[in-house]
Design an enzyme around this catalytic site. Structure first.
Site, mmCIF file in Angstrom:
data_model
loop_
_atom_site.group_PDB
_atom_site.id
_atom_site.type_symbol
_atom_site.label_atom_id
_atom_site.label_comp_id
_atom_site.label_asym_id
_atom_site.label_seq_id
_atom_site.Cartn_x
_atom_site.Cartn_y
_atom_site.Cartn_z
ATOM 1 N N GLY A 18 0.810 -1.223 0.000
ATOM 2 C CA GLY A 18 0.000 0.000 0.000
ATOM 3 C C GLY A 18 0.841 1.270 0.000
ATOM 4 O O GLY A 18 1.913 1.324 0.592
ATOM 5 N N SER A 21 -1.796 6.385 1.406
ATOM 6 C CA SER A 21 -2.410 7.721 1.292
ATOM 7 C C SER A 21 -3.617 7.857 2.219
ATOM 8 O O SER A 21 -3.849 8.939 2.774
ATOM 9 C CB SER A 21 -2.789 8.029 -0.158
ATOM 10 N N ASN A 22 -4.380 6.793 2.411
ATOM 11 C CA ASN A 22 -5.495 6.873 3.375
ATOM 12 C C ASN A 22 -4.956 6.958 4.807
ATOM 13 O O ASN A 22 -5.502 7.694 5.630
ATOM 14 C CB ASN A 22 -6.440 5.683 3.204
ATOM 15 N N ASN A 115 -13.390 -0.158 6.692
ATOM 16 C CA ASN A 115 -12.549 -0.300 5.502
ATOM 17 C C ASN A 115 -13.007 0.715 4.461
ATOM 18 O O ASN A 115 -14.173 1.119 4.458
ATOM 19 C CB ASN A 115 -12.686 -1.716 4.923
ATOM 20 N N HIS A 117 -13.184 1.382 0.273
ATOM 21 C CA HIS A 117 -13.137 0.663 -1.006
ATOM 22 C C HIS A 117 -13.321 1.686 -2.133
ATOM 23 O O HIS A 117 -14.168 2.571 -2.024
ATOM 24 C CB HIS A 117 -14.258 -0.390 -1.043
ATOM 25 N N ASP A 158 -15.655 -6.941 1.581
ATOM 26 C CA ASP A 158 -16.433 -5.788 1.081
ATOM 27 C C ASP A 158 -17.951 -5.913 1.255
ATOM 28 O O ASP A 158 -18.700 -5.295 0.497
ATOM 29 C CB ASP A 158 -16.128 -5.543 -0.417
ATOM 30 N N GLU A 187 -11.974 9.042 -1.327
ATOM 31 C CA GLU A 187 -11.657 8.052 -0.282
ATOM 32 C C GLU A 187 -11.147 8.753 0.968
ATOM 33 O O GLU A 187 -11.582 8.454 2.084
ATOM 34 C CB GLU A 187 -10.586 7.073 -0.773
HETATM 35 C C1 GRF Z 1 -7.326 2.352 -1.571
HETATM 36 O O1 GRF Z 1 -7.699 2.537 -2.902
HETATM 37 C C2 GRF Z 1 -8.436 1.705 -0.799
HETATM 38 O O2 GRF Z 1 -9.692 2.006 -1.304
HETATM 39 C C3 GRF Z 1 -8.162 0.240 -0.951
HETATM 40 O O3 GRF Z 1 -6.759 0.139 -0.953
HETATM 41 C C4 GRF Z 1 -6.204 1.346 -1.424
HETATM 42 C C5 GRF Z 1 -5.182 1.812 -0.434
HETATM 43 O O4 GRF Z 1 -4.531 2.968 -0.888
HETATM 44 N N1 GRF Z 1 -8.799 -0.529 0.091
HETATM 45 P P1 GRF Z 1 -3.572 3.743 0.069
HETATM 46 O O5 GRF Z 1 -2.485 2.764 0.506
HETATM 47 O O6 GRF Z 1 -4.371 4.209 1.234
HETATM 48 O O7 GRF Z 1 -3.021 4.886 -0.728
#
Ligand code: GRF
Length: 219
Positions: A18, A21-22, A115, A117, A158, A187
């Site tokens: 990953g 970014s989130n 979570n 998505h 999901d 997101e």
């Molecule tokens: C995001 O697109 C989220 O929707 C999915 O995994 C991705 C994680 O992206 N579950 P990041 O690592 O948060 O940038």
């Protein structure tokens, strides 16, 4: 604030590849006070994941716990629970974490795992529906909108009750990359909003439905 008047302690679980970014959006929202909580631990499965590097750069407590270290998947789950207990975790946020959580974690944290998505569930979800695959499927479907979904995590991929959804248009000349780039900021905003609502104890799960208590400052 939660019921003990202590900020909500949040564990963020990230995947092996990953971007984080989130995770960054959550860290920023906690730092600015938008979320009444703090990320007490970031849990990953690989120490070289970009999200883990981002967490370290932010000075966040990082723990690497991989299922490969355990004889059973439930053993992995028990180790996660021990970690969460030691950090007094009240909410688990999955951010790029790609696995079904061990049953003991889902049971212990029922309705306290979220979570995000990158599409409008219940469409375009399930095993194998991540990243590029999701956006390619949306484009192939002919849908005129896509978006993001923040949902409560259950035993499946999901399928849990939906907390927040927002839409973006699908444009005729979109590629999966341009669509993904339009969805990603949604997101971040949607995830922060859902966590903020949780931290304010404004979320109730009622079967498939998530009720959100309105306040005078609701938006
Ligand atoms: C995001 O697109 C989220 O929707 C999915 O995994 C991705 C994680 O992206 N579950 P990041 O690592 O948060 O940038």
């Amino acid at each position: 604030m939660n019921s003990q008047d202590k900020p909500l302690q949040i564990a963020v679980m990230v995947g092996g590849h990953g971007r984080g970014s989130n995770l960054q959006a959550i860290l920023d929202a906690c730092a600015s006070g938008e979320i009444a909580g703090q990320v007490s631990v970031v849990v990953g499965t690989r120490s070289d994941a970009p999200a883990i590097e981002r967490a370290r750069a932010a000075g966040t407590n990082v723990q690497i716990v991989s299922p490969k270290q355990f004889d059973s998947y439930e053993g992995y789950g028990q180790a996660l629970l021990t970690l969460f207990t030691s950090h007094e975790v009240g909410l688990i946020c999955l951010a790029g974490y790609m696995r079904i959580l061990p049953q003991c974690v889902v049971d212990t944290y029922r309705h306290r795992i979220l979570n995000v998505h990158p599409a409008l569930l219940p469409l375009f979800g399930g095993k194998g529906m991540y990243g590029e695959h999701v956006h390619r499927a949306v484009l192939a479907s002919g849908m005129k909108v896509s978006g993001c979904t923040v949902h409560v995590v259950d035993e499946e991929y999901d399928t849990g009750p939906i907390v927040v959804q927002t839409c973006v248009p699908v444009l005729e000349d979109d590629t999966w990359e341009t669509l993904a780039a339009r969805v990603l900021p949604e997101e971040h905003r949607g995830y922060v909003r859902a966590i903020r609502l949780f931290a304010q104890s404004r979320i109730t799960v009622d079967g498939r439905h998530v009720r959100i208590r309105e306040t005078s400052e609701s938006r």
